[in-house]
Design an enzyme around this catalytic site. Structure first.
Site, mmCIF file in Angstrom:
data_model
loop_
_atom_site.group_PDB
_atom_site.id
_atom_site.type_symbol
_atom_site.label_atom_id
_atom_site.label_comp_id
_atom_site.label_asym_id
_atom_site.label_seq_id
_atom_site.Cartn_x
_atom_site.Cartn_y
_atom_site.Cartn_z
ATOM 1 N N ASP A 97 0.614 -1.376 0.176
ATOM 2 C CA ASP A 97 0.533 0.165 0.053
ATOM 3 C C ASP A 97 1.161 0.808 0.109
ATOM 4 O O ASP A 97 1.811 1.582 0.880
ATOM 5 C CB ASP A 97 -1.110 -0.113 1.565
ATOM 6 C CG ASP A 97 -2.140 1.315 1.329
ATOM 7 O OD1 ASP A 97 -2.362 1.472 0.537
ATOM 8 O OD2 ASP A 97 -2.514 1.541 2.234
ATOM 9 N N GLY A 194 -7.244 8.422 7.737
ATOM 10 C CA GLY A 194 -7.370 8.496 8.840
ATOM 11 C C GLY A 194 -8.648 8.926 9.463
ATOM 12 O O GLY A 194 -9.788 8.625 8.735
HETATM 13 P P1 13P Z 1 -8.462 4.526 5.743
HETATM 14 O O1 13P Z 1 -7.558 6.021 6.895
HETATM 15 O O2 13P Z 1 -9.869 5.061 6.358
HETATM 16 O O3 13P Z 1 -8.104 3.690 6.936
HETATM 17 O O4 13P Z 1 -7.884 4.572 5.010
HETATM 18 C C1 13P Z 1 -6.701 3.393 4.383
HETATM 19 C C2 13P Z 1 -6.016 3.151 3.116
HETATM 20 O O5 13P Z 1 -6.817 4.142 2.467
HETATM 21 C C3 13P Z 1 -4.905 2.724 2.971
HETATM 22 O O6 13P Z 1 -4.405 2.994 2.170
HETATM 23 O O1 G3H Z 2 -3.248 4.452 2.985
HETATM 24 C C1 G3H Z 2 -2.419 4.720 4.895
HETATM 25 C C2 G3H Z 2 -2.856 3.514 5.492
HETATM 26 O O2 G3H Z 2 -3.461 3.749 6.285
HETATM 27 C C3 G3H Z 2 -1.495 3.421 6.370
HETATM 28 O O3 G3H Z 2 -1.485 4.235 7.205
HETATM 29 O O4 G3H Z 2 1.120 4.373 6.424
HETATM 30 O O5 G3H Z 2 0.607 4.628 8.864
HETATM 31 O O6 G3H Z 2 1.222 2.294 7.956
HETATM 32 P P1 G3H Z 2 0.093 3.660 7.581
HETATM 33 ZN ZN ZN Z 3 -4.781 5.662 0.962
#
Ligand code: 13P
Ligand code: G3H
Ligand code: ZN
Length: 384
Positions: A97, A194
């Site tokens: 991600d 967030g």
């Molecule tokens: P949230 O912060 O809404 O859970 O989003 C997660 C996200 O987009 C991870 O890539």
């Molecule tokens: O898109 C962001 C996700 O919520 C991942 O968060 O980079 O703090 O693991 P992180």
């Molecule tokens: Zn994201």
């Protein structure tokens, strides 16, 4: 079995349901996530962000993680997903991600990821295209799926299609798919990451519809991704605050809007924050109901770290004293097991309703059982 994410999204697209994707930050969470997807017979997309890879590589300052720590973490996450998902009866994809570099993409593919995101959304358009294209060139010969990002996930913008908008321009999205050959694209259409998304956020569903429509006209079989899609259940917030937390202005996306966009062309819906909230609420309840655990030799330190910052709800900021369990799933005593259970239950409670509501529940049989090697052959034949 492990599959490239493309296989899972092809089914979501064909049968018009939303495939949720969940961020994982411990071996126990991965075990629980695979289990609930199996019970509900849903394909699974589990993801590790750059910070999660650093954290799972033992880096407690995970927002500034080093490349070697991220490499170790990618393998730890990959090993856990293989252990629990490798022979599972539902298809499981492991996805990077918000990857920021080709180096990170390589580390994740080496660690067993079957899908990667390269997030060049903060770069000028041509550089974003260039970086994403480079990642596609690297990943597709492994059969690994690639997600890009276009548009900035920012605040509230009314002039959707104006030149100044940070929302994704549907025509530019088509151009991006064509130029990069990526499989999936994260669009900006009103969500943000967030727990503070704002009260009554309205997703710009029309952006997803327009983008999908333009793609169809151009014969592009790509997938659209909704980031920042946590629903931030208000009971979690109230329960955390009632136990001493100080979460302010915490609101998520109304789940019905996500259900609607899934029918309108959004294929993948990313959720992370809801899981963090549920795990933190469970752990706070554990100490409230069993105050003797505050002095436990194995999890007493965790309690002081948990209560050090009442605004924090990210378990990574308070589980630094139990990293052997987090990174490797080794549960050394009963007290640790209780924390592990809190995190596993938090995953299950937050994930299960979304699998049902987004519609991937009972759809795992619709997903083609294809390996990364087979997908690599397919890309080769199609020249992408
Ligand atoms: P949230 O912060 O809404 O859970 O989003 C997660 C996200 O987009 C991870 O890539
Ligand atoms: O898109 C962001 C996700 O919520 C991942 O968060 O980079 O703090 O693991 P992180
Ligand atoms: Zn994201």
């Amino acid at each position: 079995m492990l599959v490239p994410m493309r296989a899972i999204l092809e089914a979501a697209d064909k049968y018009r349901y939303g495939q949720a994707a969940f961020n994982m930050n411990s071996v126990g969470q991965i075990e629980a996530a695979v289990h609930i997807h199996e019970l509900l017979r849903s394909g699974a997309v589990l993801q590790g962000a750059e910070a999660s890879n650093a954290f799972m590589g033992g880096e407690l300052d995970f927002m500034h993680g080093s490349a070697p720590a991220k490499r170790v973490g990618a393998k730890n996450i990959g090993d856990a997903v293989k252990k629990y998902g490798g022979s599972s009866k539902v298809p499981v994809a492991l996805h990077l991600d918000h990857g920021k570099s080709l180096e990170m993409v390589k580390a994740c593919i080496d660690g067993g990821y079957t899908s990667v995101m390269i997030d060049g959304s903060s770069l000028p358009y041509e550089q974003n295209v260039e970086l994403t294209r480079e990642v596609v060139k690297y990943a597709h010969p492994y059969g690994v799926t690639v997600e890009g990002e276009l548009g900035v996930l920012a605040g509230v913008e009314d002039h959707v299609f104006s030149a100044t908008s940070t929302y994704t321009n549907p025509m530019q999205a088509v151009d991006f798919f064509k130029k990069t050959g990526c499989d999936a694209l994260a669009i900006s259409y009103g969500t943000c990451h967030g727990a503070n998304k704002g009260k009554d956020t309205r997703i710009r569903r029309e952006i997803a519809i327009a983008t999908k429509e333009c793609m169809m006209h151009e014969g592009i079989q790509g997938f659209l991704v909704s980031h920042g899609s946590s629903t931030v259940p208000q009971e979690y917030v109230q329960q955390i605050n009632a136990m001493g937390g100080r979460l302010e202005n915490a609101f998520g996306i109304d789940v019905q809007q996500l259900v609607d966009v899934a029918k309108a062309g959004i294929n993948k819906i990313n959720v992370d924050t809801d899981i963090r909230l549920a795990c933190t609420r469970n752990i706070m309840e554990l100490y409230r109901d069993h105050p003797e655990l505050k002095n436990s030799p194995s999890i007493g330190r965790l309690y002081s770290d948990l209560t050090a910052n009442p605004k924090n709800f990210d378990p990574r900021n308070y589980v630094g004293s139990i990293m052997d369990m987090i990174m490797y799933g080794r549960v050394a005593d009963e007290d640790l097991e209780r924390i592990n259970d809190c995190m596993k239950d938090g995953v299950i409670e937050s994930i299960a309703p979304l699998l049902v509501q987004f519609g991937s529940y009972r759809k795992s049989h619709l997903i083609e059982a294809v390996t990364c090697d087979q997908m690599a052959d397919r890309y080769k034949k199609e020249g992408i």
